[in-house]
Design a protein around this motif. Structure first.
Motif, PDB file in Angstrom:
ATOM      1  N   GLU A 136      16.656  19.623 -16.244  1.00 22.45           N
ATOM      2  CA  GLU A 136      15.787  20.856 -16.423  1.00 22.45           C
ATOM      3  C   GLU A 136      16.563  22.053 -15.776  1.00 22.45           C
ATOM      4  O   GLU A 136      16.355  23.170 -16.415  1.00 22.45           O
ATOM      5  N   GLN A 137      17.249  21.763 -14.862  1.00 18.10           N
ATOM      6  CA  GLN A 137      18.137  23.107 -14.110  1.00 18.10           C
ATOM      7  C   GLN A 137      19.119  23.616 -15.254  1.00 18.10           C
ATOM      8  O   GLN A 137      19.103  24.733 -15.283  1.00 18.10           O
ATOM      9  N   LEU A 138      19.686  22.948 -15.956  1.00 20.64           N
ATOM     10  CA  LEU A 138      20.720  23.186 -16.956  1.00 20.64           C
ATOM     11  C   LEU A 138      20.085  24.189 -18.079  1.00 20.64           C
ATOM     12  O   LEU A 138      20.747  25.103 -18.167  1.00 20.64           O
ATOM     13  N   LEU A 139      18.869  23.668 -18.186  1.00 22.46           N
ATOM     14  CA  LEU A 139      18.316  24.524 -19.781  1.00 22.46           C
ATOM     15  C   LEU A 139      17.426  25.607 -18.936  1.00 22.46           C
ATOM     16  O   LEU A 139      16.762  26.265 -19.723  1.00 22.46           O
ATOM     17  N   GLY A 140      17.212  25.723 -17.608  1.00 20.97           N
ATOM     18  CA  GLY A 140      16.228  26.563 -17.225  1.00 20.97           C
ATOM     19  C   GLY A 140      14.846  26.217 -17.641  1.00 20.97           C
ATOM     20  O   GLY A 140      13.926  27.009 -17.717  1.00 20.97           O
ATOM     21  N   LEU A 141      14.420  24.924 -17.380  1.00 21.15           N
ATOM     22  CA  LEU A 141      13.095  24.219 -17.880  1.00 21.15           C
ATOM     23  C   LEU A 141      12.131  24.142 -16.567  1.00 21.15           C
ATOM     24  O   LEU A 141      12.933  23.886 -15.634  1.00 21.15           O
ATOM     25  N   PRO A 142      10.937  24.110 -16.759  1.00 15.28           N
ATOM     26  CA  PRO A 142      10.244  23.760 -15.422  1.00 15.28           C
ATOM     27  C   PRO A 142      10.347  22.429 -15.047  1.00 15.28           C
ATOM     28  O   PRO A 142      10.585  21.490 -15.858  1.00 15.28           O
ATOM     29  N   ASP A 143       9.804  22.023 -13.702  1.00 20.67           N
ATOM     30  CA  ASP A 143       9.924  20.701 -13.417  1.00 20.67           C
ATOM     31  C   ASP A 143       8.832  19.922 -14.360  1.00 20.67           C
ATOM     32  O   ASP A 143       7.833  20.339 -14.665  1.00 20.67           O
TER      33      ASP A 143
END
Length: 144
Positions: free
Chosen positions: A66-73
């Motif tokens: 999620e962090q790598l792609l900038g996605l929400p939790d």
């Protein structure tokens, strides 16, 4: 958990059941590092030989993706029914499977990081071990 685990991410369209896999910028479907050249999938009957003494929980991999792609939790959810061991020269590693929870694949988020979504038929140029992992993931997800 880092070097001893990989994460394959997929999106399954709810209405059409179209299945796509996330192909990362370094041309692998294995999150957090391509597999070494000599990697081989461990067959189920030999799995016990490759079981590590301690198996860390794979949940941090989903958060890391999620962090790598900038996605929400909560955008990447582990598929707990899929665990495959891979034999590599430095010792066995574990490949997990995770699904994207969004209605549509996050194309823009993937593209912003040099990644793309591919169908199984678009994976032909991947290494043989990754093709085998995708075959198993496809069977698992589609219920085959």
């Amino acid at each position: 958990m880092g070097a001893a685990a990989r994460l394959i991410v997929y999106h399954k369209q709810a209405t059409s059941a179209r299945l796509r896999f996330l192909r990362l910028a370094d041309h692998t479907v294995c999150g957090f590092g391509a597999l070494p050249a000599l990697a081989a999938v461990v067959e189920p009957e030999e799995k016990a030989r490759f079981e590590p003494a301690v198996v860390p929980h794979p949940a941090p991999l989903a958060g890391r993706m999620e962090q790598l792609l900038g996605l929400p939790d909560g955008s990447v959810e582990l598929d707990g029914g899929f665990v495959v061991r891979v034999d590599v020269p430095d010792g066995p590693l574990t490949v997990y499977l995770a699904r994207l929870t969004s209605i549509d694949p996050p194309f823009a988020a993937a593209a912003a990081h040099g990644a793309t979504f591919i169908d199984l038929t678009q994976a032909r140029d991947l290494p043989r071990v990754e093709l085998e992992l995708l075959r198993r993931a496809y069977q698992h997800v589609m219920g085959g």
